[in-house]
Design a protein around this motif. Structure first.
Motif, PDB file in Angstrom:
ATOM      1  N   ASP A   1       2.638  16.307  -2.400  1.00 22.13           N
ATOM      2  CA  ASP A   1       2.933  17.846  -2.843  1.00 22.13           C
ATOM      3  C   ASP A   1       1.790  18.217  -3.511  1.00 22.13           C
ATOM      4  N   THR A   2       0.593  17.270  -3.778  1.00 25.73           N
ATOM      5  CA  THR A   2      -0.596  18.044  -4.491  1.00 25.73           C
ATOM      6  C   THR A   2      -1.933  17.420  -3.809  1.00 25.73           C
ATOM      7  N   ALA A   3      -2.729  18.414  -3.563  1.00 20.39           N
ATOM      8  CA  ALA A   3      -3.817  18.286  -3.016  1.00 20.39           C
ATOM      9  C   ALA A   3      -5.010  18.275  -4.214  1.00 20.39           C
ATOM     10  N   LEU A   4      -5.909  17.097  -3.901  1.00 19.02           N
ATOM     11  CA  LEU A   4      -7.289  17.090  -4.678  1.00 19.02           C
ATOM     12  C   LEU A   4      -8.203  17.615  -3.795  1.00 19.02           C
ATOM     13  N   VAL A   5      -8.893  18.633  -4.131  1.00 24.97           N
ATOM     14  CA  VAL A   5     -10.127  19.201  -3.267  1.00 24.97           C
ATOM     15  C   VAL A   5     -11.338  18.870  -3.570  1.00 24.97           C
TER      16      VAL A   5
ATOM     17  N   ARG B   1      -2.395  11.620  -4.427  1.00 28.27           N
ATOM     18  CA  ARG B   1      -2.080   9.895  -4.417  1.00 28.27           C
ATOM     19  C   ARG B   1      -1.997   9.460  -2.831  1.00 28.27           C
ATOM     20  N   GLY B   2      -2.229   8.255  -2.673  1.00 24.27           N
ATOM     21  CA  GLY B   2      -2.085   7.843  -1.479  1.00 24.27           C
ATOM     22  C   GLY B   2      -3.376   7.176  -1.018  1.00 24.27           C
TER      23      GLY B   2
ATOM     24  N   HIS C   1       0.760  -1.169   0.127  1.00 29.81           N
ATOM     25  CA  HIS C   1       0.103  -0.029   0.124  1.00 29.81           C
ATOM     26  C   HIS C   1       0.805   1.365  -0.028  1.00 29.81           C
ATOM     27  N   GLY C   2       0.451   2.266  -0.673  1.00 30.06           N
ATOM     28  CA  GLY C   2       1.090   3.458  -0.665  1.00 30.06           C
ATOM     29  C   GLY C   2       2.112   3.588  -2.031  1.00 30.06           C
ATOM     30  N   ALA C   3       2.863   4.380  -2.170  1.00 29.08           N
ATOM     31  CA  ALA C   3       3.500   4.928  -3.541  1.00 29.08           C
ATOM     32  C   ALA C   3       4.239   3.646  -4.272  1.00 29.08           C
TER      33      ALA C   3
END
Length: 314
Positions: free
Chosen positions: A178-182, A150-151, A65-67
């Motif tokens: 380093d990137t947010a999804l809102v 991602r995550g 799980h994860g990157a």
């Protein structure tokens, strides 16, 4: 192909979800052994390539799980070794791993997903945090979900119900990505729908309804007591079928293979909304996939063995 294949389970790694991965790997290995499958479990470290080179298993099952576990990179390395891998291929894994990209792909396939924007941390700072937050509030409204692009395991995810909660939510999110999804938060019944393909095409298992006191965060997911599950869900029969159809549609649109889990929300009007998909669903004692499989009447060991044999016979 032998009916008693040798399977190498990959679990652990260095992501924030290492502990979950180790628990998933242990549970799957135990279930496979109960079904007569020879299993070895390997961490993802400098010993992995030599171990797989020497062992030459019939199949590798990444339960990471994860990157590196879900972005296709470990799968690429296993393929470089000339070994077959259970599950989605590396290219499709990379698409599914990115929440903004996967939402865009399934939306083009006709699946509804909440309106969203993506904000790199660098741009957020360059434009001025206060101004960007004002735009988010005006464009998407409240409530909002803020999550890493991602995550998994709800790490860095926040439900924002008031404007003054946004700054803290963004800081928490940027701790994991380093990137947010809102995205606009949808209020309704949350369900996880697992999809399997053991040789006849993708089929949805019974949805699992999730009821928790507070957010369905990391603690609520993996520590018994905070969350109540209903499998099958307490939905009308037609909606129960519909969430399965949406999960299969997302699975197909993203080119996934063998196993996936799609997270959905059913709103008060009965509309089904796609949130995200997981190509390496958790297999712990509190995870949704095993609950769905058991609700469908599957013995976990026999089901996992069927997934292995279907992968080898493809």
């Amino acid at each position: 192909m032998t009916l008693s294949p040798r399977v190498a389970v990959l679990a652990g790694g260095l992501s924030h979800e290492r502990d979950v991965s180790l628990r998933s790997g242990r549970r799957v290995a135990e279930a496979l052994r109960s079904a007569g499958v020879e299993v070895t479990v390997h961490d993802v470290d400098s010993d992995l390539v030599p171990a797989l080179t020497q062992l030459r298993p019939d199949l590798v099952w990444p339960l990471l799980h994860g990157a590196s576990g879900e972005d296709g990179s470990v799968r690429d390395v296993v393929r470089l070794l000339g070994l077959p891998v259970l599950g989605t291929d590396p290219r499709a894994s990379r698409v599914a791993w990115s929440k903004p990209i996967s939402k865009t792909v399934v939306a083009r396939a006709g699946v509804r997903t909440p309106d969203f924007v993506t904000l790199p941390q660098s741009l957020f700072h360059e434009l001025g945090a206060d101004q960007v937050l004002e735009l988010l509030d005006a464009r998407l409204g409240l409530p909002l979900m803020v999550k890493p692009s991602r995550g998994g395991s709800a790490l860095g995810v926040s439900l924002v119900t008031a404007h003054d909660e946004l700054p803290r939510a963004m800081v928490d999110c940027f701790s994991y990505s380093d990137t947010a999804l809102v995205e606009r938060a949808v209020v309704g019944t949350e369900v996880g729908v697992s999809v399997i393909d053991i040789g006849g095409g993708p089929v949805a298992l019974p949805a699992v309804e999730i009821v928790t006191d507070g957010p369905y965060d990391y603690d609520a997911r993996y520590n018994p007591g905070r969350t109540e599950y209903f499998a099958p869900p307490r939905l009308p029969e037609d909606l129960g079928r519909r969430v399965g159809e949406v999960a299969v549609a997302a699975h197909r649109a993203l080119g996934l293979a063998r196993v996936s889990r799609t997270d959905l929300i059913v709103d008060e009007s009965g509309e089904v909304w796609f949130l995200e998909v997981n190509t390496a669903p958790g297999m712990t004692e509190t995870s949704l996939f095993p609950q769905a499989a058991e609700a469908a009447g599957h013995n976990l060991g026999e089901l996992y063995r069927s997934l292995v044999l279907a992968s080898l016979n493809a």
